[in-house]
Enzyme design. Structure first.
Site, PDB file in Angstrom:
ATOM      1  N   HIS A 141       1.269  -0.948  -0.251  1.00 28.22           N
ATOM      2  CA  HIS A 141      -0.096  -0.173   0.483  1.00 28.22           C
ATOM      3  C   HIS A 141       0.713   1.220   0.219  1.00 28.22           C
ATOM      4  O   HIS A 141       1.798   1.250   0.823  1.00 28.22           O
ATOM      5  CB  HIS A 141      -1.116  -0.160   1.247  1.00 28.22           C
ATOM      6  CG  HIS A 141      -1.768   0.715   1.495  1.00 28.22           C
ATOM      7  ND1 HIS A 141      -1.550   1.931   1.630  1.00 28.22           N
ATOM      8  CD2 HIS A 141      -3.271   0.958   0.999  1.00 28.22           C
ATOM      9  CE1 HIS A 141      -2.879   2.771   1.231  1.00 28.22           C
ATOM     10  NE2 HIS A 141      -3.640   1.546   1.355  1.00 28.22           N
ATOM     11  N   ASP A 199       2.815  -4.337   7.768  1.00 27.51           N
ATOM     12  CA  ASP A 199       1.681  -3.794   8.135  1.00 27.51           C
ATOM     13  C   ASP A 199       0.612  -4.539   8.040  1.00 27.51           C
ATOM     14  O   ASP A 199       0.218  -5.656   6.964  1.00 27.51           O
ATOM     15  CB  ASP A 199       1.361  -3.251   6.411  1.00 27.51           C
ATOM     16  CG  ASP A 199       0.360  -2.328   6.099  1.00 27.51           C
ATOM     17  OD1 ASP A 199      -0.772  -2.365   7.347  1.00 27.51           O
ATOM     18  OD2 ASP A 199       0.453  -1.919   4.931  1.00 27.51           O
ATOM     19  N   GLN A 223      -5.141  -5.333   7.064  1.00 24.47           N
ATOM     20  CA  GLN A 223      -5.441  -6.182   6.235  1.00 24.47           C
ATOM     21  C   GLN A 223      -5.918  -7.392   6.458  1.00 24.47           C
ATOM     22  O   GLN A 223      -6.248  -7.994   6.089  1.00 24.47           O
ATOM     23  CB  GLN A 223      -6.194  -6.130   4.516  1.00 24.47           C
ATOM     24  CG  GLN A 223      -5.504  -4.796   4.111  1.00 24.47           C
ATOM     25  CD  GLN A 223      -7.122  -4.112   3.851  1.00 24.47           C
ATOM     26  OE1 GLN A 223      -8.307  -4.956   3.750  1.00 24.47           O
ATOM     27  NE2 GLN A 223      -6.864  -3.287   4.017  1.00 24.47           N
ATOM     28  N   LYS A 227     -10.961  -0.642  10.273  1.00 22.69           N
ATOM     29  CA  LYS A 227     -10.818  -2.261   8.753  1.00 22.69           C
ATOM     30  C   LYS A 227     -10.550  -3.250  10.495  1.00 22.69           C
ATOM     31  O   LYS A 227     -11.217  -4.333   9.548  1.00 22.69           O
ATOM     32  CB  LYS A 227      -9.552  -2.376   8.253  1.00 22.69           C
ATOM     33  CG  LYS A 227      -8.908  -0.867   7.361  1.00 22.69           C
ATOM     34  CD  LYS A 227      -8.441  -1.588   6.393  1.00 22.69           C
ATOM     35  CE  LYS A 227      -7.835  -0.280   5.932  1.00 22.69           C
ATOM     36  NZ  LYS A 227      -8.223   0.346   4.686  1.00 22.69           N
ATOM     37  N   CYS A 254      -4.485   2.292  -3.882  1.00 27.22           N
ATOM     38  CA  CYS A 254      -3.641   2.746  -2.951  1.00 27.22           C
ATOM     39  C   CYS A 254      -1.889   1.987  -3.433  1.00 27.22           C
ATOM     40  O   CYS A 254      -1.084   1.484  -2.355  1.00 27.22           O
ATOM     41  CB  CYS A 254      -3.819   3.072  -2.046  1.00 27.22           C
ATOM     42  SG  CYS A 254      -4.920   4.467  -1.423  1.00 27.22           S
TER      43      CYS A 254
END
Length: 427
Positions: free
Chosen positions: A131, A208, A211, A234, A372
């Protein structure tokens, strides 16, 4: 393999839409099929009430008051930090820093850990599927320090090229910054294995997790990473709140990123001393209500059970993959062996933005564009995709509505009956 699956695949097991007030709201006179969870998730009533209850019953600033309300708000805020600690299985609560979300968490690490330590010729290793929020902060640090970016390529099916990863690791690798789950493809990366390899070369690892946390259990100690970042919105929580996990020994030696109230021990015009982590990194009045509501979201998800959520979403992913692959003129982008609930696809003759607009008119909410992840789109030679991303409240009816809306779009554009890609892989 997620696509295509055998007819005996598991069926979805959850029916939780009633817990989410917004899902009862019709859109354009139609039942809402919300399939944009990769961008943000909807909020259960328990989370909405937790934030409202704080403002009704407990609102006060924290850490600085001797009155009862301030102490009570502080207890709630510190309790939320402990909830995040348990959720990630961090070793201690002071390894959790509240941030505005994943983006701020990565920028914090870039400027507080990276900028003081990196030098000309040092290497930061990323992947093509990152991202933008896990690319741009490192580009800025490279401009400031002379460090350079190295990029792990992505194979045609959307998996990382692990042989290339091994070849890119070297004596100058100082940091591996890698996504746990690709927001554009759904690929689940082997972050524990990658962390071990990076540590063997003496590199620090940031993951990261934006998600990942809503779709599978995350154990930062089992992964072994040095930093892990995620966003509350999220995870069925509020916007404007997230968290950074950092190993205590690293946080202890990192300077503040922002200055202000509540991150200091003493202030004088000739010298200032700073609070220990995590307060050192939480300058000013934080998003107190957001942290408390994030804890409520974590409680909700854990009450459902992340193992059950995973089984449910994998069943939806299998069903949706088969359904999309069966539509002539539709091709899937990203068919990794291990995937989370993301379906990125193209429809012949229809731009993703046009498709998203038509689907919206049918009550189906998806995301259309580069997500993104512009370098990833460039790698596949496309401007963007249509993306349907799944959540715990989705059901088969949402995917049936998606398929019906795609057929409607093909009728409007006169493309129905085109040639499918067969196995659903990127040509």
């Amino acid at each position: 393999m997620n696509a295509p699956c055998d007819p005996g695949a598991q069926t979805p097991i959850l029916d939780l839409a009633a817990d989410f007030p917004i899902l009862s709201r019709p859109v354009h006179g139609r039942r809402l099929a919300y399939l944009d969870n990769g961008a943000t998730t909807q909020k259960p009533a328990a989370v909405i009430e937790a934030e409202a209850r704080f403002y009704r019953e407990s609102n006060a600033n924290i850490h600085r008051g001797v009155h009862w309300l301030s102490q009570h708000a502080t207890e709630l805020y510190d309790g939320a930090r402990a909830t995040v600690q348990r959720f990630l299985n961090a070793a201690r609560a002071d390894e959790i820093v509240f941030t505005r979300g994943t983006t701020e968490a990565i920028n914090l690490v870039a400027q507080s850990w990276g900028r003081p330590r990196l030098a000309a010729g040092d290497e930061i290793l990323l992947s093509t599927m990152e991202h933008h929020s896990n690319i741009v902060p490192w580009q800025l640090v490279c401009e400031q320090t002379g460090a350079v970016l190295k990029v792990i390529p992505v194979r045609d099916n959307g998996e990382l090229d692990m042989a290339a990863f091994a070849g890119l690791l070297g004596e100058r690798t100082r940091l591996l910054a890698i996504t746990h789950v690709s927001n554009a493809l759904g690929t689940v990366n082997p972050v524990a294995k990658m962390t071990r390899r990076a540590h063997e070369m003496g590199a620090v690892v940031l993951v990261d997790g934006a998600q990942a946390v809503a779709h599978q259990a995350v154990d930062v100690q089992a992964i072994g990473c040095d930093f892990y970042a995620f966003s509350g919105h999220k995870l069925y929580g509020p916007t404007g709140i997230g968290a950074l996990y950092g190993r205590a020994e690293l946080l202890r030696h990192m300077p503040p990123w922002q200055g202000g109230g509540d991150m200091i021990r003493t202030v004088a015009f000739d010298n200032t001393t700073f609070a220990p982590p995590p307060q050192r990194f939480e300058a000013g009045t934080p998003n107190i209500a957001g942290a408390i509501a994030l804890a409520a979201a974590i409680d909700y998800v854990q009450g459902v059970g992340l193992a059950r959520i995973h089984v449910h979403e994998q069943a939806l992913l299998d069903y949706g993959t088969r359904a999309l692959a069966a539509i002539p003129g539709v091709r899937l982008v990203g068919t990794a062996e291990r995937k989370a609930g993301i379906l990125s696809f193209l429809v012949d003759g229809i731009h993703p933005h046009d498709l998203g607009t038509i689907l919206d008119a049918e009550g189906v909410a998806i995301r259309a564009g580069h997500h993104c992840a512009m370098p990833l789109m460039t790698r596949f030679g496309i401007p963007g995709t249509a993306r349907a991303s799944l959540g715990l409240y989705n059901g088969l009816a949402d995917l049936d509505a998606l398929v019906a809306a795609i057929h409607k779009a093909q009728e409007l554009f006169g493309t129905r009956g085109g040639t499918a890609s067969g196995n659903g892989r990127v040509a």
